[in-house]
Design an enzyme around this catalytic site. Structure first.
Site: not given
Length: 150
Positions: A28, A38, A42, A44, A79, A131
């Site tokens: 996201h 952010c 990137h 998580h 994914h 997260e």
């Protein structure tokens, strides 16, 4: 395999409480200058715990089938690039940016949408979403009128 973890508990008036742990990998970005790093794409590995509560079991003796909760969320978000899910997120409204807070609320909304269509109508009372190893969010929907028996 997920390690056993104790989650903050939510007060509710129901007889049954079910908790489902699962994880999903997703990318996201947060489309706001205030997001700093952010703002860049990137990813998580999110760890989620969904809490469902209710008084009535279904015809299989379940509050809700564990597999249904995982399928609703894992199959949708694993994914993926969360920003591409235009049904859940957008880059215009901060209340729909794919932040941890909004993703937790969205998980709750998706699960509750399914539960509302069941005969026993349990409630999603909490979503815990981790997260990173040091950052998580808890979302608890506002209680509906009559929820506490009043």
């Amino acid at each position: 395999m997920m390690l056993q973890q104790i989650y903050p508990s939510v007060n509710h008036p129901y007889a049954y409480e079910l908790n489902k742990d699962f994880h999903f990998a997703a990318a996201h970005f947060v489309p706001a200058d205030e997001a700093g790093k952010c703002r860049q794409l990137h990813g998580h590995t999110y760890y989620a715990n969904v809490t469902v509560a209710g008084d009535e079991l279904d015809t299989a003796g379940f509050l809700v089938n564990f597999a249904v909760i995982k399928r609703l969320i894992h199959d949708r978000f694993d994914h993926s690039l969360l920003n591409d899910d235009s049904e859940s997120f957008n880059d215009k409204d901060p209340n729909r940016f794919p932040t941890t807070e909004v993703v937790a609320r969205t998980i709750c909304e998706i699960v509750q949408g399914h539960l509302d269509g069941t005969a026993n109508r349990p409630q999603c009372v909490q979503v815990y979403l981790r997260e990173t190893p040091t950052s998580y969010c808890i979302y608890r929907p506002k209680r509906k009128a009559g929820f506490d028996g009043s």
